[in-house]
Design a protein around this motif. Structure first.
Motif, PDB file in Angstrom:
ATOM      1  N   UNK A  92      13.999   9.507  -5.214  1.00  0.00           N
ATOM      2  CA  UNK A  92      13.346  10.324  -4.203  1.00  0.00           C
ATOM      3  C   UNK A  92      11.859  10.563  -4.424  1.00  0.00           C
ATOM      4  N   UNK A  93      11.253   9.847  -5.358  1.00  0.00           N
ATOM      5  CA  UNK A  93       9.829  10.027  -5.612  1.00  0.00           C
ATOM      6  C   UNK A  93       9.015   9.250  -4.582  1.00  0.00           C
ATOM      7  N   UNK A  94       7.883   9.787  -4.214  1.00  0.00           N
ATOM      8  CA  UNK A  94       6.964   9.066  -3.332  1.00  0.00           C
ATOM      9  C   UNK A  94       6.337   7.926  -4.135  1.00  0.00           C
ATOM     10  N   UNK A  95       6.337   6.740  -3.588  1.00  0.00           N
ATOM     11  CA  UNK A  95       5.857   5.567  -4.308  1.00  0.00           C
ATOM     12  C   UNK A  95       4.776   4.855  -3.502  1.00  0.00           C
ATOM     13  N   UNK A  96       3.683   4.540  -4.168  1.00  0.00           N
ATOM     14  CA  UNK A  96       2.652   3.668  -3.611  1.00  0.00           C
ATOM     15  C   UNK A  96       2.678   2.368  -4.401  1.00  0.00           C
ATOM     16  N   UNK A  97       2.925   1.281  -3.694  1.00  0.00           N
ATOM     17  CA  UNK A  97       2.896  -0.044  -4.332  1.00  0.00           C
ATOM     18  C   UNK A  97       1.732  -0.828  -3.770  1.00  0.00           C
ATOM     19  N   UNK A  98       0.870  -1.336  -4.648  1.00  0.00           N
ATOM     20  CA  UNK A  98      -0.274  -2.136  -4.206  1.00  0.00           C
ATOM     21  C   UNK A  98      -0.214  -3.511  -4.855  1.00  0.00           C
ATOM     22  N   UNK A  99      -0.635  -4.511  -4.092  1.00  0.00           N
ATOM     23  CA  UNK A  99      -0.630  -5.875  -4.617  1.00  0.00           C
ATOM     24  C   UNK A  99      -1.047  -6.853  -3.543  1.00  0.00           C
ATOM     25  N   UNK A 100      -0.950  -8.119  -3.865  1.00  0.00           N
ATOM     26  CA  UNK A 100      -1.222  -9.151  -2.874  1.00  0.00           C
ATOM     27  C   UNK A 100      -0.100  -9.127  -1.828  1.00  0.00           C
ATOM     28  N   UNK A 101      -0.326  -9.686  -0.644  1.00  0.00           N
ATOM     29  CA  UNK A 101       0.722  -9.669   0.384  1.00  0.00           C
ATOM     30  C   UNK A 101       2.027 -10.297  -0.075  1.00  0.00           C
ATOM     31  N   UNK A 102       1.965 -11.378  -0.857  1.00  0.00           N
ATOM     32  CA  UNK A 102       3.208 -12.013  -1.306  1.00  0.00           C
ATOM     33  C   UNK A 102       3.957 -11.107  -2.284  1.00  0.00           C
ATOM     34  N   UNK A 103       3.228 -10.317  -3.073  1.00  0.00           N
ATOM     35  CA  UNK A 103       3.889  -9.375  -3.981  1.00  0.00           C
ATOM     36  C   UNK A 103       4.547  -8.236  -3.205  1.00  0.00           C
ATOM     37  N   UNK A 114      14.718  -0.343   4.053  1.00  0.00           N
ATOM     38  CA  UNK A 114      13.515   0.473   4.210  1.00  0.00           C
ATOM     39  C   UNK A 114      13.665   1.785   3.438  1.00  0.00           C
ATOM     40  N   UNK A 115      12.553   2.253   2.867  1.00  0.00           N
ATOM     41  CA  UNK A 115      12.508   3.557   2.197  1.00  0.00           C
ATOM     42  C   UNK A 115      11.386   4.375   2.820  1.00  0.00           C
ATOM     43  N   UNK A 116      11.721   5.559   3.301  1.00  0.00           N
ATOM     44  CA  UNK A 116      10.708   6.431   3.902  1.00  0.00           C
ATOM     45  C   UNK A 116       9.689   6.926   2.873  1.00  0.00           C
ATOM     46  N   UNK A 117      10.044   6.914   1.586  1.00  0.00           N
ATOM     47  CA  UNK A 117       9.148   7.392   0.530  1.00  0.00           C
ATOM     48  C   UNK A 117       8.330   6.278  -0.108  1.00  0.00           C
ATOM     49  N   UNK A 118       8.288   5.110   0.541  1.00  0.00           N
ATOM     50  CA  UNK A 118       7.507   3.982   0.038  1.00  0.00           C
ATOM     51  C   UNK A 118       6.321   3.694   0.942  1.00  0.00           C
ATOM     52  N   UNK A 119       5.135   3.587   0.348  1.00  0.00           N
ATOM     53  CA  UNK A 119       3.924   3.152   1.048  1.00  0.00           C
ATOM     54  C   UNK A 119       3.417   1.894   0.359  1.00  0.00           C
ATOM     55  N   UNK A 120       3.239   0.834   1.127  1.00  0.00           N
ATOM     56  CA  UNK A 120       2.767  -0.435   0.571  1.00  0.00           C
ATOM     57  C   UNK A 120       1.338  -0.721   1.022  1.00  0.00           C
ATOM     58  N   UNK A 121       0.480  -1.008   0.061  1.00  0.00           N
ATOM     59  CA  UNK A 121      -0.907  -1.385   0.320  1.00  0.00           C
ATOM     60  C   UNK A 121      -1.088  -2.833  -0.106  1.00  0.00           C
ATOM     61  N   UNK A 122      -1.404  -3.693   0.836  1.00  0.00           N
ATOM     62  CA  UNK A 122      -1.671  -5.087   0.478  1.00  0.00           C
ATOM     63  C   UNK A 122      -3.163  -5.385   0.558  1.00  0.00           C
ATOM     64  N   UNK A 123      -3.576  -6.308  -0.290  1.00  0.00           N
ATOM     65  CA  UNK A 123      -4.977  -6.698  -0.384  1.00  0.00           C
ATOM     66  C   UNK A 123      -5.198  -7.933   0.476  1.00  0.00           C
ATOM     67  N   UNK A 124      -6.291  -7.960   1.227  1.00  0.00           N
ATOM     68  CA  UNK A 124      -6.648  -9.174   1.951  1.00  0.00           C
ATOM     69  C   UNK A 124      -7.051 -10.216   0.913  1.00  0.00           C
ATOM     70  N   UNK A 125      -6.144 -11.127   0.652  1.00  0.00           N
ATOM     71  CA  UNK A 125      -6.203 -11.984  -0.538  1.00  0.00           C
ATOM     72  C   UNK A 125      -6.861 -13.324  -0.221  1.00  0.00           C
ATOM     73  N   UNK A 126      -7.778 -13.716  -1.089  1.00  0.00           N
ATOM     74  CA  UNK A 126      -8.462 -15.014  -0.975  1.00  0.00           C
ATOM     75  C   UNK A 126      -7.617 -16.130  -1.579  1.00  0.00           C
ATOM     76  N   UNK A 127      -6.624 -15.721  -2.385  1.00  0.00           N
ATOM     77  CA  UNK A 127      -5.835 -16.656  -3.190  1.00  0.00           C
ATOM     78  C   UNK A 127      -5.918 -16.228  -4.643  1.00  0.00           C
ATOM     79  N   UNK A 128      -4.913 -16.605  -5.452  1.00  0.00           N
ATOM     80  CA  UNK A 128      -4.906 -16.156  -6.846  1.00  0.00           C
ATOM     81  C   UNK A 128      -5.010 -17.331  -7.809  1.00  0.00           C
TER      82      UNK A 128
END
Length: 236
Positions: A92-103, A114-128
């Protein structure tokens, strides 16, 4: 998730100039993650270890989260992060996950709901780039200097401004090297993973809830907002 909704676009600068200086663009990641942490949440993102490996990491404090600031131009190791993240969500913890879109897509596929307590931040990725290339580059620089690297900055904004792109290496005996060797390999697309050339996530139809990047072109879109200290592009 519903697609083809109206996408909101923002140019963002953190109101705290020290935080913006410590960030690679405008400091939006710190602002979002601060909200999560202040509400007892958990932040997942990429850090550089003492051995200069890019790995995904779990943070429950601002100090831990601060290690996630800045760009890392190398693929990060995920380890057991998806499993640990799932436990936080179930608890039940609020979670922020950040990474490349594929991650981000990988996490969502792993969770399979789906989890209501999940926020996903993706980076506009040039490639890794491959971690093996980065490791060889570090070894090459250490051999040239006959010394061990103690700190790296993939993009030194403090000394060169936001628009310039120099990687800076600090060595144990006090030497400092500003280079564009790795930078040039990256921008010439010489060291990207082959899958990045067929990336299904390079689209305005984003996999994350929020997408962040450097706001290149802000001098045209909002010239009064541009001071070469960093502006974040935010897609919601």
């Amino acid at each position: 998730m519903e697609r083809n909704q109206l996408q909101l676009v923002y140019a963002v600068k953190h109101s705290n100039e020290k935080i913006r200086a410590a960030s690679r663009s405008g400091g939006i990641f710190t602002a979002i993650s601060d909200t999560i942490l202040k509400n007892g949440g958990v932040v997942y993102g990429c850090i550089i270890t003492d051995k200069f490996q890019a790995v995904h990491f779990r943070a429950i404090s601002e100090n831990e989260r601060d290690r996630m600031r800045g760009s890392k131009y190398v693929q990060s190791k995920m380890g057991d992060i998806f499993r640990i993240c799932k436990k936080d969500l179930i608890d039940g913890r609020k979670v922020l996950f950040s990474g490349t879109p594929c991650q981000v897509a990988g996490l969502k596929n792993f969770l399979n709901r789906e989890y209501d307590n999940l926020v996903c931040v993706d980076i506009l990725c040039h490639g890794v780039p491959s971690p093996a290339v980065w490791e060889k580059y570090v070894q090459w620089q250490e051999k040239k200097a006959n010394d061990k690297i103690v700190k790296v900055d993939f993009r030194n904004k403090v000394d060169f401004g936001w628009r310039a792109h120099y990687e800076t290496l600090w060595f144990s005996k006090g030497k400092k090297v500003d280079s564009r060797v790795y930078t040039n390999l990256f921008y010439k697309h010489s060291i990207l993973r082959p899958c990045c050339y067929k990336c299904p996530f390079k689209s305005t139809d984003r996999v994350g809830d929020i997408s962040i990047a450097d706001y290149w072109g802000v001098e045209k879109a909002a010239p009064k907002f541009d001071d070469n200290k960093g502006v974040s592009l935010v897609l919601v």
